[in-house]
Write an enzyme that holds these catalytic residues in place. Sequence first.
Site, PDB file in Angstrom:
ATOM      1  N   CYS A  85      -0.670  -0.764   0.096  1.00 49.78           N
ATOM      2  CA  CYS A  85      -1.823  -0.975   1.101  1.00 49.78           C
ATOM      3  C   CYS A  85      -1.899  -0.198   2.118  1.00 49.78           C
ATOM      4  O   CYS A  85      -2.953   0.639   2.571  1.00 49.78           O
ATOM      5  CB  CYS A  85      -2.269  -2.474   1.371  1.00 49.78           C
ATOM      6  N   ARG A 100      11.221  -4.983  -3.365  1.00 52.09           N
ATOM      7  CA  ARG A 100      11.323  -6.166  -2.762  1.00 52.09           C
ATOM      8  C   ARG A 100      12.623  -6.833  -2.855  1.00 52.09           C
ATOM      9  O   ARG A 100      13.046  -6.621  -4.006  1.00 52.09           O
ATOM     10  CB  ARG A 100      10.285  -7.253  -3.389  1.00 52.09           C
ATOM     11  N   GLN A 120       3.126  -1.276  -9.276  1.00 49.55           N
ATOM     12  CA  GLN A 120       2.004  -1.887  -9.607  1.00 49.55           C
ATOM     13  C   GLN A 120       0.718  -0.994  -9.702  1.00 49.55           C
ATOM     14  O   GLN A 120       0.720   0.311  -9.768  1.00 49.55           O
ATOM     15  CB  GLN A 120       1.453  -2.449  -7.919  1.00 49.55           C
ATOM     16  N   ASP A 149      -1.983  -0.287  -8.821  1.00 48.63           N
ATOM     17  CA  ASP A 149      -2.589  -0.723  -7.516  1.00 48.63           C
ATOM     18  C   ASP A 149      -3.879  -0.050  -7.487  1.00 48.63           C
ATOM     19  O   ASP A 149      -3.810   1.391  -7.909  1.00 48.63           O
ATOM     20  CB  ASP A 149      -1.499  -0.435  -6.513  1.00 48.63           C
ATOM     21  N   HIS A 174      -7.216   0.243  -4.106  1.00 47.56           N
ATOM     22  CA  HIS A 174      -7.739  -0.290  -3.097  1.00 47.56           C
ATOM     23  C   HIS A 174      -9.267   0.503  -3.023  1.00 47.56           C
ATOM     24  O   HIS A 174      -9.515   1.376  -2.852  1.00 47.56           O
ATOM     25  CB  HIS A 174      -6.938  -0.147  -1.789  1.00 47.56           C
ATOM     26  N   LYS A 188      -9.694 -14.764  -3.280  1.00 48.99           N
ATOM     27  CA  LYS A 188      -9.342 -13.953  -4.404  1.00 48.99           C
ATOM     28  C   LYS A 188      -9.644 -14.680  -5.624  1.00 48.99           C
ATOM     29  O   LYS A 188      -9.701 -15.745  -5.626  1.00 48.99           O
ATOM     30  CB  LYS A 188      -7.788 -13.587  -4.046  1.00 48.99           C
ATOM     31  N   HIS A 190      -8.076  -5.349  -3.031  1.00 47.28           N
ATOM     32  CA  HIS A 190      -6.907  -5.210  -3.669  1.00 47.28           C
ATOM     33  C   HIS A 190      -7.097  -5.536  -5.015  1.00 47.28           C
ATOM     34  O   HIS A 190      -7.521  -6.799  -5.036  1.00 47.28           O
ATOM     35  CB  HIS A 190      -5.514  -5.738  -3.015  1.00 47.28           C
TER      36      HIS A 190
HETATM   37 ZN   LIG Z   1      -2.867  -3.796  -1.636  1.00 39.89          ZN
END
Ligand SMILES: [Zn+2]
Length: 729
Positions: free
Chosen positions: A401, A430, A448, A450, A452, A535, A581
Amino acid sequence: MIEIQLPDGTVVSHPDDATPLSVANAIGSRLAKAVIAAQVGTVVIDANRPLKSFSNGSPIPLRLLTERDPESLDVLRHSSAHIMARAVMRLFPEVSLAFGPTISNGFYYDFHMPHKLTEEDFGKIEQEMASIIAKSEPFEQFSLDRNQAVLLCQDMKQELKVEHIQSGLANHSELGFYRQGEFVDLCRGPHIPDAGRVKAFKIMSVAGSHWKGNMSGPQLQRLYGTAWFDKKDLQSHLDQLEEAKKRDHRVLGKKLGLYQITPDVGQGMCLWMPKGARVRSLLEDFLRREMLKRGYEPVYSPHLGRVELYETSGHFPYYRDSQFPPLFVHDAGALVDAWARRLGEDQDFSPQQETMFLQAAEVLGFDAAVYTKAESKEAKIAALNEWQRNHERFLVKPMNCPHHAQIFKAQPRSYRDLPLRLFEFGTVYRYEQTGELNGMLRVRGLTQDDAHIFCTADQVEEEFRNTIELTRFVLESVGLQDYRVQLSLRDPKSDKYVGSEENWQKAEAALRKVLEESGLNFNTAEGEAAFYGPKADFMVRDCIGRHWQLGTVQLDYNLPERFQLEYTGADNKSHRPVMIHRAPFGSMERFVGMLIEHFAGAFPMWLAPEQIRICPLSEKTNDYAGELEKRFIEAGFRVTTDLRGAKVQAKIRDAQLDLIPYMAVVGPKEAETRSIALRDRISGELGTKPLEEVFEMLSQEVASRQIRQVAERKFTEPPAATETSSHEY
Ligand SMILES: [Zn+2]
Ligand SMILES: [Zn+2]
């Protein structure tokens, strides 16, 4: 008299000493016998708890819980933890009790005891539990003030409970206990009315654990069990576990050459083998195409970012324990960092230790001038931090992000640019605890899918609708049809949330509206939203009935604020965008791991790493097999040819074991007629077909992403309990 409101809305009057049980009795003795516990508002309570304490002027909203309510299963299991602990205490000396919460599908209890529990003890413990259950003694609640509670626990030689009352429960003036026969436990409940309600149970396993998760604390033994209202449900659960074992992605992943984790590369780091990488790239290509169609723009960002970037985003140092340590470009960086942290943790250091630190740091090139002038601890920490800021430090990225926020910020944005949808298959790292790692499902490096979305508050509804629609499409394309959405909303009573009241109200209403209109099965969870936004999570059920939390869509009012993101509105003024996200797969590692188990390694035609195996009858048809292979490859299929001198039956058997969807058997007859004796992994021989017909048929199966492989659910699904709960204070 007190007034009680039943779920159908009727209000009834009961005497002051009414309990859920007496209310049930007034309705009918059958119901009273069936009552396991009750619910007042959102709180689950004992069936024999007086209701008067809940009266506040308006009628008390009461729901009676029977075996049919999912909340009851949790109460049953936690009560079974008490029964198990009681049995263990009867069988072994010097047992000190820790905690006994429920988990999904069961419960555990942590014990501190000299005897080392093994599987050989399980039968004995189960027998003892059975005799406790047969007596059907009630669970009786009583309360004590702090001093009496400590005295009682000391008297029972329950040192861990004493410690917990004195430290963890320091602000409780009164503490609750439950008695069941000779067994007494500090607990806030609730429990089943009597032990006889446990109809089926089993001890599952034993593992090591630590008091309050503290590695340096006492080592405990965690005994796991499961309990059900019905023997059939227990059997079904055990069948499901058996089936899950056969599908274990760690075993299949290795056997089918999909992925590896090696000690040399490190725990939690996936090596994607060619076949697994094939599956992953097919999924990535599929999603990339869909996103491009839907107005997303691809971006790439590096695997590192400056520590300051994550300080701005709030991911550092807040989540430091779950991240890899920073990379310090300056030699003294790690030392200075460690010293600053120790000072910040309020540890006391002697002047000698400080001198040693300074000497070591100066050897490494640290300029101590500012530090040595600082007098207070705060000033010293500030001096160290200031020095760090003047030297580069990087973090292997825990999140994508902040990078995407920087891409938004890299140029002036106008309302005409919005919504801006940036996507990246972004790998993040992580530092998961070793004990938490689990094949591909829990790793330390994950990619991910991912994206945005930066949009205006007015665009939230439409963007949310699009992401929900995309997630549904993606899940259904891999045959995951069975899912529901959990919508996590604010706790209206809390003030921990960032973002304006108006935006929250608008967003929550929009999200709810989209889900209502979508016809999706969804539930709302008040108070479950993150502090930065509501979310929606997709909870998917796989073909053997297990639940997985997969795709997620998350609104964010926090990062745009922290990064000072702005766009120029139609009014020519500057505005803050909303950030969304979203990740339909979650991570490629976890998603593929889940798919391996869902398909038991037999991927459908469109995802299979190898779709067709050509099996020539003998060497005489090798030429035709070679020509065929070339044509399949040109037509876009993933194909191999088994040229071994083995019998064709052996070739077919091996292809079946490799879980390949189709086998093309060819002999002289097929070579002459330009045809294929086609075999399907599931239905066997399909007969001899002309080449063009086979191409047409298989292309169609790929293009329509047909799913035929999933095993049918062979067992009835056991009832699902509610979320796990601790029951401890
Ligand atoms: Zn994010
Ligand atoms: Zn309890």
